[in-house]
Motif scaffolding. Structure first.
Motif: not given
Length: 357
Positions: A197-215
């Protein structure tokens, strides 16, 4: 008759003294066996079973003959073992990380030039990993802290009894889910969604990791904060309501200030969970030992201290292994700082609520 009573008292006193001597002898032998077990474990591991077996035999005898005294000894040993184990871990981490600090000096935590991490060039800088850990922790706590405290207030102060009986066990179940499960869900669902959806250059990001760790940290914050809020004396809240305050005014002006030390400890525990999280970030991040460009771009992928250790310890040796231990030292110091901060906050709130300066 008086002489007979004196003789009985003397007999009882002698019996008690004999029991005390027996208990002291058991304690002394048990302590010697524990020290011998520790020494054997450190210097002759193959022989550890013998002094440990002697310790078990002495404790078994002491439990039968001098149960109260043996129970005190076991509690003392359990408490002392915590301090000893912590000391051994500290010494081991520092000793194994010394070659990395000798090689890099302060550059290991301050170097800002590329390459940051290169085994071929013998360069090891933890700056990208420290930055990744900081960013993911801040993102996680931006989710877990407000939602966790709000959830704790709802469960303790607002929710009806039947809702509380359903929600609280559910929160505790969430805390028991293995981190690798969260990481796999984050990798399959969140990483895929953000990449498409966001067309990120890499598969994985700090935002996604932070979101999961927050949960992941959310159940810890909710559970500990709820216990702290529930421990506020009912008389304080009833007094506020009796003076005409509303439920929300009572929560805001009485419940939260009175439980602030426990709530802050809950948040700091959540921070510790976020800092030390390993498997979820190891699965989700692309393991790039480089700083994001620009630095504030949370949609790029880098590395955290824990994911660095988890992804490289199996192939590391020499200075690379020492650098991984240096990463462990940084994590250890960070968690120690958080622990000290929680103690200072608790002491400050105790002085404030007690009317002291």
């Amino acid at each position: 008759m008086i002489g007979s009573i004196d003789a009985r008292v003397s007999s009882v006193r002698t019996s008690v003294e004999d029991m005390d001597r027996g208990a002291q002898f058991v304690d002394a032998v048990a302590l010697v066996a524990v020290l011998a077990t520790l020494g054997a474990f450190l210097f002759a591991p193959a022989l550890t079973v013998f002094p440990f077996g002697a310790f078990l035999a002495v404790v078994l005898y002491g439990w039968v003959a001098h149960q109260a005294n043996t129970a005190k000894l076991l509690m003392f040993l359990m408490t002392a073992s915590t301090v000893v184990i912590l000391g051994l871990i500290t010494v081991y981490l520092l000793a194994r990380s010394i070659p990395a600090f000798q090689l890099m000096g302060l550059d290991i935590v301050t170097r800002l030039q590329k390459p940051f991490w290169s085994t071929s060039q013998n360069v090891f800088s933890l700056v990208p990993m420290i930055w990744g850990t900081l960013v993911t922790t801040l993102l996680a706590m931006a989710i877990a802290a407000p939602l966790g405290v709000a959830g704790a207030l709802f469960i303790s102060e607002i929710a009806p009894g039947w809702v509380r009986e359903v929600v609280k066990p559910g929160v505790e179940i969430l805390a028991g889910i293995p981190s690798i499960v969260y990481g796999y869900i984050g990798y399959v669902i969140i990483n895929t969604y953000m990449s498409e959806e966001f067309g990120l250059a890499n598969f994985g990001s700090l935002f996604a990791a932070g979101l999961v760790i927050g949960v992941m940290a959310l159940p810890t914050v909710v559970s500990v904060a709820e216990d702290a809020i529930a421990s506020v004396p009912e008389s304080m809240k009833s007094g506020s309501l009796a003076l005409g305050a509303t439920d929300w005014q009572t929560i805001k002006s009485v419940t939260i200030p009175a439980s602030f030390s426990g709530v802050s400890a809950a948040v700091l525990l959540g921070v510790g969970r976020a800092v030390g999280e390993t498997m979820a970030v190891t699965v989700m991040l692309p393991h790039s030992q480089a700083l994001p460009q620009p630095l504030y771009d949370v949609f790029q992928g880098t590395e955290t201290l824990t994911s660095l250790i988890a992804s490289q310890y199996g192939i590391a040796s020499g200075n690379q292994m020492a650098a991984l231990f240096a990463a462990g030292v940084v994590l250890f110091v960070t968690v120690l700082g958080l622990s000290i901060a929680s103690q200072l906050v608790e002491a400050h709130m105790e002085r404030k609520l007690g009317g002291q300066r």
